[in-house]
Scaffold this motif. Structure first.
Motif, PDB file in Angstrom:
ATOM      1  N   ASP A  39       0.819  -1.216   0.000  1.00 29.74           N
ATOM      2  CA  ASP A  39       0.000   0.000   0.000  1.00 29.74           C
ATOM      3  C   ASP A  39       0.852   1.265   0.000  1.00 29.74           C
ATOM      4  O   ASP A  39       0.459   2.288  -0.575  1.00 29.74           O
ATOM      5  CB  ASP A  39      -0.919   0.038   1.232  1.00 29.74           C
ATOM      6  N   LYS A  72      -9.184  -0.164  -7.625  1.00 28.44           N
ATOM      7  CA  LYS A  72     -10.199   0.874  -7.384  1.00 28.44           C
ATOM      8  C   LYS A  72      -9.840   1.780  -6.202  1.00 28.44           C
ATOM      9  O   LYS A  72     -10.006   2.998  -6.272  1.00 28.44           O
ATOM     10  CB  LYS A  72     -11.544   0.191  -7.122  1.00 28.44           C
ATOM     11  N   GLU A  73      -9.347   1.177  -5.113  1.00 31.63           N
ATOM     12  CA  GLU A  73      -9.053   1.976  -3.909  1.00 31.63           C
ATOM     13  C   GLU A  73      -7.949   3.003  -4.152  1.00 31.63           C
ATOM     14  O   GLU A  73      -7.839   3.989  -3.439  1.00 31.63           O
ATOM     15  CB  GLU A  73      -8.655   1.062  -2.745  1.00 31.63           C
ATOM     16  N   TRP A  74      -7.121   2.763  -5.164  1.00 27.22           N
ATOM     17  CA  TRP A  74      -6.024   3.691  -5.485  1.00 27.22           C
ATOM     18  C   TRP A  74      -6.355   4.532  -6.725  1.00 27.22           C
ATOM     19  O   TRP A  74      -5.473   5.178  -7.280  1.00 27.22           O
ATOM     20  CB  TRP A  74      -4.729   2.909  -5.704  1.00 27.22           C
ATOM     21  N   TYR A 270      -3.461   4.704   0.998  1.00 25.38           N
ATOM     22  CA  TYR A 270      -4.745   4.054   0.708  1.00 25.38           C
ATOM     23  C   TYR A 270      -4.618   2.546   0.845  1.00 25.38           C
ATOM     24  O   TYR A 270      -3.537   1.974   0.687  1.00 25.38           O
ATOM     25  CB  TYR A 270      -5.203   4.397  -0.713  1.00 25.38           C
ATOM     26  N   LYS A 272      -7.262  -1.397   0.733  1.00 26.73           N
ATOM     27  CA  LYS A 272      -8.549  -2.007   0.408  1.00 26.73           C
ATOM     28  C   LYS A 272      -9.527  -1.756   1.557  1.00 26.73           C
ATOM     29  O   LYS A 272      -9.219  -2.023   2.722  1.00 26.73           O
ATOM     30  CB  LYS A 272      -8.363  -3.503   0.190  1.00 26.73           C
ATOM     31  N   VAL A 273     -10.699  -1.249   1.227  1.00 28.53           N
ATOM     32  CA  VAL A 273     -11.691  -0.898   2.249  1.00 28.53           C
ATOM     33  C   VAL A 273     -12.505  -2.129   2.626  1.00 28.53           C
ATOM     34  O   VAL A 273     -12.997  -2.856   1.762  1.00 28.53           O
ATOM     35  CB  VAL A 273     -12.622   0.217   1.732  1.00 28.53           C
TER      36      VAL A 273
END
Length: 369
Positions: A39, A72-74, A270, A272-273
């Motif tokens: 990350d 997607k998260e980045w 960031y 992964k949520v």
């Protein structure tokens, strides 16, 4: 126009995190109660306006694929550019996995199709918050062929690293492995900026001579022919590729100054949520100087520790100076000190697990003790 493309190079990355890397690569090792090591490299690139990032994998990358997904998260799930996960290619005749230059050559179409002129190549085991635009500006100002990012070692490092001899004008004259004789505090952060043209030339030239390692064969052997300069990163940096360095750098996060420097700058890290409820503390629970992620249930006592999502600490249990990964369950009256528990570990009631800060006790994934 975007100036840089990013490469996260997992080929030949040191893999000495013992039980933590039995089933995963270093890049996907959990860190800091909710992150993975990759990350940091990925977020640093995205925060530097890099929209074209390739991850060159080597082995044990199932959990890495699951974590990265589409990017997607980045903000890397794009129609043009975005995140590319490139698998390792075996040599055609020997079927042996070769070095990073061979992998770059096998995926050379990725480089040819990119419109960016410069490449930032980084490892995944470096914990820091850095702006690569400043590194590129330094690279251009020095008219360098290669710029390597380094830091000054302020205290004992437990990781594997390379030392640099850097002149006053910033030029690097020697790059030497940890086991070498060079006496200097300059430690390579394994981040290299160079033109895409030079990288592709290095790939072709080294492979033609039978060499296939970027740093060892492409840079170290040609350091007298190339203009190699060092960019000093003065912010907090953690090198995480051994158990001792993982434990040390994890525990440093309990220092509010270091935590703020890594995670509360203008450039965020960031990950992964995952949607989890807040941590729940029972009536007699006690938590002191610890990082506790969402989804935890604390009924016992936690001190100077890092707890990942979904950890359950039952009544009478005491956890001190430890790192407890996701979904571990610590039963009643258990004592844990100086330990690292991988995901889904179950500790039966009344057990006592203690290690040393230099050699923490480690429990592998899904173990029942």
């Amino acid at each position: 126009m975007r100036r840089m493309m990013g490469v996260i190079n997992l080929v030949n990355e040191p893999d000495d995190l013992e039980e933590l890397t039995y089933t995963r690569c270093v890049a996907s090792v959990p860190f800091g109660s909710r992150y993975r090591l990759i990350d940091f490299a990925l977020s640093n690139m995205v925060n530097s306006n890099i929209e074209n990032v390739a991850v060159f994998t080597q082995h044990k990358y199932r959990s890495l694929m699951d974590h990265l997904g589409s990017g997607k998260e980045w903000d890397l799930d794009r129609k043009r550019g975005g995140l590319f996960i490139l698998p390792a290619v075996l040599h055609e005749t020997t079927r042996i996995l070769r070095g990073d230059l061979f992998q770059f050559y096998s995926h050379r179409d990725y480089f040819y199709r990119a419109s960016e002129d410069y490449v930032i190549i980084s490892r995944s085991h470096i914990v820091c918050n850095i702006d690569f635009n400043e590194v590129l500006d330094y690279h251009l100002s020095k008219n360098a062929d290669v710029t390597v990012v380094y830091k000054k070692a302020e205290e004992e490092e437990y990781a594997k690293f390379r030392r640099l001899a850097v002149r006053e004008d910033g030029q690097v004259t020697v790059i030497e492995d940890h086991s070498g004789r060079l006496r200097t505090d300059n430690i390579s952060m394994e981040m290299y900026v160079m033109s895409k043209e030079l990288l592709l030339d290095m790939v072709e030239t080294c492979l033609a001579q039978g060499y296939d390692h970027l740093v060892r064969d492409g840079i170290m052997k040609n350091i007298d022919k190339l203009g190699v300069y060092g960019y000093e990163h003065k912010g907090h940096t953690g090198l995480v590729n051994t158990i001792q360095s993982y434990y040390k750098n994890s525990m440093q996060l309990l220092n509010p100054k270091i935590w703020r420097e890594l995670f509360f700058q203008r450039n965020l890290i960031y990950t992964k949520v995952k949607d989890e409820p807040p941590a729940r503390y029972a009536e007699n629970a006690l938590a002191k100087n610890s990082l506790i992620a969402n989804g935890c249930v604390i009924e016992g006592k936690v001190e100077n520790s890092i707890l990942f999502r979904g950890v359950k600490i039952r009544k009478g249990a005491y956890v001190k100076n430890s790192i407890i990964l996701q979904n571990c369950e610590i039963e009643e009256n258990v004592i844990i000190e100086n330990a690292i528990l991988d995901k889904d570990v179950f500790i039966n009631r009344g057990r006592v697990l203690t290690g040393d800060k230099q050699a923490p006790f480690i429990a592998s994934k899904t173990k029942v003790i």
